[in-house]
Design an enzyme around this catalytic site. Structure first.
Site, PDB file in Angstrom:
ATOM      1  N   GLU A 139       0.836  -1.214   0.000  1.00 38.12           N
ATOM      2  CA  GLU A 139       0.000   0.000   0.000  1.00 38.12           C
ATOM      3  C   GLU A 139       0.866   1.256   0.000  1.00 38.12           C
ATOM      4  O   GLU A 139       0.753   2.124   0.881  1.00 38.12           O
ATOM      5  CB  GLU A 139      -0.954  -0.027   1.198  1.00 38.12           C
TER       6      GLU A 139
ATOM      7  N   GLU B  63      -5.406  -8.442  -1.386  1.00 37.07           N
ATOM      8  CA  GLU B  63      -6.102  -8.313  -0.102  1.00 37.07           C
ATOM      9  C   GLU B  63      -7.564  -8.025  -0.390  1.00 37.07           C
ATOM     10  O   GLU B  63      -7.880  -7.197  -1.256  1.00 37.07           O
ATOM     11  CB  GLU B  63      -5.568  -7.162   0.750  1.00 37.07           C
TER      12      GLU B  63
HETATM   13  C1  BG6 Z   1      -4.477  -3.216   4.549  1.00 41.55           C
HETATM   14  C2  BG6 Z   1      -3.138  -3.617   5.065  1.00 41.55           C
HETATM   15  O1  BG6 Z   1      -4.588  -1.844   4.699  1.00 41.55           O
HETATM   16  O2  BG6 Z   1      -5.629  -3.646   5.169  1.00 41.55           O
HETATM   17  C3  BG6 Z   1      -3.149  -4.751   6.062  1.00 41.55           C
HETATM   18  O3  BG6 Z   1      -2.245  -3.915   4.033  1.00 41.55           O
HETATM   19  C4  BG6 Z   1      -4.367  -4.612   6.953  1.00 41.55           C
HETATM   20  O4  BG6 Z   1      -1.942  -4.743   6.751  1.00 41.55           O
HETATM   21  C5  BG6 Z   1      -5.601  -4.729   6.086  1.00 41.55           C
HETATM   22  O5  BG6 Z   1      -4.388  -5.510   7.996  1.00 41.55           O
HETATM   23  C6  BG6 Z   1      -6.918  -4.723   6.842  1.00 41.55           C
HETATM   24  O6  BG6 Z   1      -6.983  -3.615   7.663  1.00 41.55           O
HETATM   25  P1  BG6 Z   1      -7.271  -3.753   9.210  1.00 41.55           P
HETATM   26  O7  BG6 Z   1      -7.056  -2.432   9.727  1.00 41.55           O
HETATM   27  O8  BG6 Z   1      -8.658  -4.229   9.323  1.00 41.55           O
HETATM   28  O9  BG6 Z   1      -6.289  -4.747   9.722  1.00 41.55           O
END
Ligand code: BG6
Length: 482
Positions: free
Chosen positions: A175, A380
């Site tokens: 990111e 993701e």
């Molecule tokens: C992304 C990141 O922003 O979202 C991860 O690359 C992160 O590291 C994921 O865990 C989900 O966000 P969160 O805040 O729910 O863990």
């Protein structure tokens, strides 16, 4: 149309959110190790020293460091073809600026990669996932300092060489566009706030701090480009991707001003970094943005050529939600991954206020593919939710299955549309620490881990209903989504 035979189905994690063992095997402290636990109502704190009696969730996390064999076997049982994980830079170079690597750290990842291959799983490795060595933040000012390019390249050379025969897929900075946001300085760039502060505290920043943040981002662009060039030199089979926090943004109404507001958000939220890393140059709108925000960055003579040469092989991104933009400042904001925005009245939200929008994923895939025409990977995606163990000892998570099903259906549509989508690694395939809140109970996994927000639990792994569901999805190449 079903998914292509060689489609890379899998799951994703990051070292600081799952490994734990923060001081084991010669590991140094990383920026993530200085972030306390928080929750939606009470943000995480960044502390310069580690305070006694305070919960720093990365220190133990889910102890993947000692459970990796069991965890990878579970991934294999689901049929993973690929496992996205990160190398914690501080296991290899504990302070970041040493000239020789830490052999124990190298050995750990060798064992992890070999374990993946034993199960026929291809590792996809993020080189930097919010894991900058804390010493570089403290002593050098993090990525604001150009010297970090050399430190990073030294680390890349070590791991590209060491794992030449074990890893083919790499991502440079997780990111990377977090640095285009005021709250991204510490996590993304190792830029320490002046005093201990809240994670999302630095929303009001001076012109100088803003310039420093974009200077840090420029250094990461150059570092990423050099890493791509080096990866190809060391092994021509290496495929290196960028990783962007993907945010779909719509105009709230058809007022032309709203359309322009949404376009601006798409530009700064997505294309600014994507254009540099894919096209190898800053986009046309950068000049005006810099000018209006008083941003001045210094570029060395060779940078333009490096950015051109070091363009990535594929575009990877995270996708959780979408938002709207409005020219009317009165509209309600919604919470979200990196870029919050105006609430969309047509969408439901997760318990953390993230707006669920599967169609937005199809739209985003088409948008990005149309712009860059290189392979895309969703690295993701997922639903952070509270899971409960029911009386039968199982975890029934139909909400997660529904979320993933709808997103996979939209990926299918995008493939039909002609998008070259090559893989899908849902986030937190095993429960892990939340990056934004530091909670354990914001769970994404197919595998439950017995640990609560206070850091207590047996760390026992339990398969959720979504585990068997995803296994079937992979086995049928996305044909059976019921
Ligand atoms: C992304 C990141 O922003 O979202 C991860 O690359 C992160 O590291 C994921 O865990 C989900 O966000 P969160 O805040 O729910 O863990």
């Amino acid at each position: 149309m079903s998914f292509p035979k060689n489609f890379l189905w899998g799951g994703a994690t990051a070292a600081n959110q799952c490994e734990g063992a923060w001081k084991t095997g010669g590991k140094g402290e990383s920026c993530a190790d200085h972030m306390t636990a928080g929750c939606r109502q009470s943000p995480r704190r960044i502390t310069r020293t580690i305070e006694a009696g305070v919960n720093y969730p990365s220190h133990e996390a889910i102890n993947f460091y000692h459970h990796y064999e069991e965890d990878i076997a579970l991934f294999a049982e689901m049929g993973f073809k690929v496992y996205r994980m990160s190398i914690n830079w501080t296991r290899i170079y504990p302070q970041g600026d040493e000239s020789t690597p830490n052999p124990e750290g190298l050995e750990f990842y060798r064992r992890v990669f070999e374990e993946c291959h034993k199960h026929g799983i291809e590792p996809l490795v993020t080189l930097s996932h919010y894991e900058m060595p804390f010493a570089l933040a403290e002593r050098y000012g993090g990525w604001t300092n150009r010297q970090c390019i050399d430190f990073f390249l030294n680390y890349c050379r070590t791991v590209f060489t060491e794992y030449r025969d074990l890893v083919r897929y790499w991502l440079t900075f997780n990111e990377i566009n977090i640095l285009a946001n005021s709250f991204g300085g510490y996590m993304g760039g190792g830029i320490l706030p002046e005093a201990d502060s809240l994670m999302f505290g630095a929303l009001e920043e001076s012109q100088a701090v803003r310039s420093a943040r974009f200077q840090a981002l420029h250094h990461q662009f150059v570092a990423s480009a050099k890493a791509v060039i080096l990866a190809h030199e060391i092994n021509p089979d290496n495929q290196v991707g960028c990783m962007i926090a993907g945010s779909a943004c719509y105009p709230l109404t058809c007022r032309p001003e709203d359309l322009l507001a949404a376009q601006k958000r798409m530009q700064m939220g997505n294309y600014f970094c994507g254009d540099v890393q894919v096209r190898g140059e800053y986009p046309h709108f950068a000049r005006r943005f810099f000018q209006e925000n008083g941003i001045e960055i210094h570029q060395e003579k060779e940078d333009a050529t490096l950015l051109k040469q070091g363009h990535v092989d594929f575009y990877s991104f995270s996708y959780y939600m979408s938002s709207c933009a409005s020219s009317d400042p009165e509209h309600a904001q919604s919470a979200g991954n990196m870029m919050s925005g105006v609430r969309n009245p047509y969408l439901q939200t997760s318990d953390w206020g993230w707006q669920i929008d599967p169609e937005g994923l199809r739209w985003y895939l088409n948008e990005i593919y149309g712009r860059y025409h290189i392979p895309l990977m969703v690295v993701e995606n997922g639903l952070g939710a509270v899971d409960k163990i029911s009386e039968d000892g199982k975890i029934h998570d139909p909400y997660r299955i529904a979320y993933l099903r709808e997103h996979i259906q939209q990926m299918q549509q995008a493939l039909e549309d002609g998008v070259d989508l090559i893989g899908y690694t849902p986030w937190g395939c095993i429960d892990l620490v939340s990056a934004s809140t530091g909670e354990m109970e914001k769970r994404y996994g197919f595998i439950y881990v017995d640990k609560n927000n206070e850091g207590q639990g047996t760390l026992k792994r339990i398969k959720k209903d979504s585990f068997d569901w995803y296994k079937k999805v992979i086995a049928t190449q996305g044909e059976d989504l019921d």
